[in-house]
Design an enzyme around this catalytic site. Structure first.
Site, PDB file in Angstrom:
ATOM      1  CE  LYS A 115      -4.443   0.879   0.137  1.00 38.70           C
ATOM      2  NZ  LYS A 115      -5.437  -0.009  -0.481  1.00 38.70           N
TER       3      LYS A 115
HETATM    4  P1  NAD Z   1     -12.933   7.489  -2.979  1.00 41.85           P
HETATM    5  O1  NAD Z   1     -11.917   8.513  -2.672  1.00 41.85           O
HETATM    6  O2  NAD Z   1     -13.342   7.300  -4.396  1.00 41.85           O
HETATM    7  O3  NAD Z   1     -14.265   7.740  -2.119  1.00 41.85           O
HETATM    8  C1  NAD Z   1     -14.288   7.819  -0.726  1.00 41.85           C
HETATM    9  C2  NAD Z   1     -15.679   8.256  -0.309  1.00 41.85           C
HETATM   10  O4  NAD Z   1     -15.816   8.154   1.110  1.00 41.85           O
HETATM   11  C3  NAD Z   1     -16.001   9.705  -0.661  1.00 41.85           C
HETATM   12  O5  NAD Z   1     -17.379   9.802  -1.002  1.00 41.85           O
HETATM   13  C4  NAD Z   1     -15.725  10.444   0.662  1.00 41.85           C
HETATM   14  O6  NAD Z   1     -16.449  11.672   0.771  1.00 41.85           O
HETATM   15  C5  NAD Z   1     -16.224   9.427   1.643  1.00 41.85           C
HETATM   16  N1  NAD Z   1     -15.669   9.553   2.989  1.00 41.85           N
HETATM   17  C6  NAD Z   1     -14.400   9.787   3.358  1.00 41.85           C
HETATM   18  N2  NAD Z   1     -14.290   9.795   4.696  1.00 41.85           N
HETATM   19  C7  NAD Z   1     -15.516   9.541   5.179  1.00 41.85           C
HETATM   20  C8  NAD Z   1     -16.055   9.394   6.477  1.00 41.85           C
HETATM   21  N3  NAD Z   1     -15.289   9.521   7.549  1.00 41.85           N
HETATM   22  N4  NAD Z   1     -17.379   9.113   6.578  1.00 41.85           N
HETATM   23  C9  NAD Z   1     -18.137   8.974   5.476  1.00 41.85           C
HETATM   24  N5  NAD Z   1     -17.698   9.100   4.240  1.00 41.85           N
HETATM   25  C10 NAD Z   1     -16.399   9.373   4.090  1.00 41.85           C
HETATM   26  O7  NAD Z   1     -12.361   6.114  -2.371  1.00 41.85           O
HETATM   27  P2  NAD Z   1     -12.755   4.627  -2.801  1.00 41.85           P
HETATM   28  O8  NAD Z   1     -11.778   4.179  -3.838  1.00 41.85           O
HETATM   29  O9  NAD Z   1     -14.203   4.527  -3.056  1.00 41.85           O
HETATM   30  O10 NAD Z   1     -12.369   3.824  -1.469  1.00 41.85           O
HETATM   31  C11 NAD Z   1     -13.291   3.675  -0.373  1.00 41.85           C
HETATM   32  C12 NAD Z   1     -12.842   2.535   0.505  1.00 41.85           C
HETATM   33  O11 NAD Z   1     -12.764   1.328  -0.274  1.00 41.85           O
HETATM   34  C13 NAD Z   1     -11.455   2.691   1.135  1.00 41.85           C
HETATM   35  O12 NAD Z   1     -11.432   2.038   2.382  1.00 41.85           O
HETATM   36  C14 NAD Z   1     -10.558   1.940   0.153  1.00 41.85           C
HETATM   37  O13 NAD Z   1      -9.334   1.532   0.744  1.00 41.85           O
HETATM   38  C15 NAD Z   1     -11.465   0.771  -0.166  1.00 41.85           C
HETATM   39  N6  NAD Z   1     -11.145   0.057  -1.413  1.00 41.85           N
HETATM   40  C16 NAD Z   1     -11.063   0.718  -2.596  1.00 41.85           C
HETATM   41  C17 NAD Z   1     -10.802  -0.011  -3.759  1.00 41.85           C
HETATM   42  C18 NAD Z   1     -10.779   0.637  -5.122  1.00 41.85           C
HETATM   43  O14 NAD Z   1     -10.701  -0.087  -6.106  1.00 41.85           O
HETATM   44  N7  NAD Z   1     -10.891   1.947  -5.241  1.00 41.85           N
HETATM   45  C19 NAD Z   1     -10.601  -1.400  -3.685  1.00 41.85           C
HETATM   46  C20 NAD Z   1     -10.704  -2.044  -2.446  1.00 41.85           C
HETATM   47  C21 NAD Z   1     -10.982  -1.306  -1.316  1.00 41.85           C
END
Ligand code: NAD
Length: 425
Positions: A115
């Site tokens: 990461k």
């Molecule tokens: P992103 O940046 O596209 O979106 C994050 C979202 O969460 C936004 O809408 C933001 O406003 C919101 N947010 C942030 N902090 C918050 C809080 N405290 N309470 C409520 N909402 C909050 O990120 P993403 O890629 O969608 O990732 C989200 C989660 O999924 C993370 O934990 C990431 O590690 C995990 N993840 C992402 C992927 C991927 O392919 N992008 C894959 C596996 C896991």
């Protein structure tokens, strides 16, 4: 005295790092594995901290801190996302790299876990600043990444555009286009169809497979989704497409509720245009805390770690939680939920769709031979259902919860690879 042994378990680590280790330790202790390997498996192999000086639009230089943590590569090259967020820190990347190792092993991909992240607020950077920061960070971590060493991907605050800059920077440094260096690229630059929605699609695949074991369907299921970025939006959209009623969604600052169901496409468009959900038509406002305890059957935390805590867990009404985010549930909350009969589909299973399609993209890039969207969707579904079936069977056989079953499978695969390889020298 401060403990400076950064890579070892000690009391100075953050709560999230401790949580990740607690989940690992809890399962490892029950597995009858050689205790000798315990520290090897739980310590990151490498942690790189870099400072990235960037010329800002106002002519001043700002220095950003970045990290790349590489946890374990017994099963193949390191792989894991890059996060741009103000909360990024050393312990977070180490914990997320460890989770990634288990996730990759659970869905049986030939990767280890890594990461990366940069401490910054991407919303406050201009496109030019973000590009310069990405390029500088990429060049700083260049010694440890590579198509057969460590392959980054998008995570919170990064996207296909950021991945394009990573690709270009790396390719410029090595003197040729290197598609295999990064995944989550745009289609025009050797990305894979279906990568952007892949994590959300995998969430849908796993939830549907779980509901089938209960003789239930997605149609009519009342679902609340916390986080409306890449993962939350696509999960909500794909669940809605299959007849689920999305009653609530929130992002960092705002949220909306409609007991009859939210139009997710329209809400997604609204959020992308305005950066918030406030005043979205036909909905009431809801806070992040209210969403977690709202009247729904299924809760999908898709935002950040540590959002489902011991304070909120006793008040959760949903009977199923699908961890679309990494590490949303603390171990204390996990216990409360288990006692209350709530089924938790753990992150290392539920959100593995993203890295699975990243794997497909990596293979396509190395071969310069590209798949159709249908092929990607079908293969993803197979991987996710196979992983769910394995976890479900393990949970039945060992009479344990899904997280314990998933960790047991993942740790045993990594432990076996490590044992067979032995130690060098
Ligand atoms: P992103 O940046 O596209 O979106 C994050 C979202 O969460 C936004 O809408 C933001 O406003 C919101 N947010 C942030 N902090 C918050 C809080 N405290 N309470 C409520 N909402 C909050 O990120 P993403 O890629 O969608 O990732 C989200 C989660 O999924 C993370 O934990 C990431 O590690 C995990 N993840 C992402 C992927 C991927 O392919 N992008 C894959 C596996 C896991």
């Amino acid at each position: 005295m401060e403990n400076t042994d950064l890579l070892k378990p000690n009391v100075d680590h953050s709560k999230f790092w401790q949580n990740a280790h607690q989940y690992f330790d809890r399962v490892y202790q029950t597995m009858n594995l050689d205790p000798m390997w315990r520290e090897c498996l739980s310590s990151p192999k490498r942690l790189l901290a870099v400072s990235c000086p960037v010329k800002m639009d106002n002519g001043k230089i700002q220095v950003f801190t970045g990290y790349r943590a590489q946890h374990n590569n017994a099963r193949g090259p390191f792989k894991g996302g890059i996060r741009f967020d103000p909360s990024v820190n050393r312990d977070e990347v180490m914990a997320l790299a460890m989770l990634q190792t288990w996730k990759n092993a659970l869905v049986d991909l030939p990767f280890g876990g890594a990461k990366g992240g940069v401490v910054c607020d991407p919303k406050k950077l201009s496109m030019g600043e973000k590009e310069r920061l990405t390029r500088r960070y990429t060049s700083e971590i260049l010694p440890v990444i590579g198509p057969v060493h460590d392959i980054p991907a998008p995570d919170v605050g990064t996207d296909a555009q950021v991945m394009s800059w990573v690709l270009d920077t790396y390719s410029m440094m090595v003197g040729h286009q290197e598609l295999g260096i990064v995944t989550g690229k745009p289609l025009a630059l050797g990305g894979s169809p279906g990568r952007e929605e892949a994590t959300g699609r995998g969430v849908m695949n796993v939830l549907r497979a779980f509901l089938a074991t209960q003789n239930k369907k997605l149609e009519g299921a009342r679902i609340a989704v916390q986080g409306f970025g890449n993962v939350g939006y696509h999960a909500a959209r794909l669940l809605e497409e299959r007849g689920a009623i999305i009653v609530a969604v929130t992002e960092r600052k705002s949220g909306i509720y409609n007991e009859l169901g939210i139009d997710i496409e329209a809400a997604g468009l609204y959020y992308r245009e305005r950066g918030e959900l406030t005043d979205f038509p036909h909905c009431d406002a809801i806070s992040n805390e209210e969403l977690l305890t709202s009247d729904c059957e299924i809760l999908v935390p898709a935002a950040m770690e540590n959002t489902v805590t011991a304070d909120v867990a006793p008040h959760i009404k949903a009977k199923v939680i699908v961890e679309a985010a990494n590490g949303p549930t603390t171990p204390e909350a996990d216990e409360i939920l288990r006692d209350n009969g709530v089924t938790v589909l753990p992150d290392i299973l539920a959100n593995a769709g993203g890295v699975t399609v990243s794997y497909f993209e990596w293979v396509q890039g190395l071969q310069n031979f590209f798949w159709s969207a249908k092929q990607v969707q079908d293969e993803l579904q197979k991987v996710m259902e196979r992983a769910f079936d394995a976890v479900n069977a393990k949970a039945d056989q060992a009479d344990c919860d899904y997280r314990t079953a998933a960790y047991t499978i993942a740790i045993s695969r990594v432990a076996e690879a490590s044992r067979l390889k032995g130690l060098f020298p």
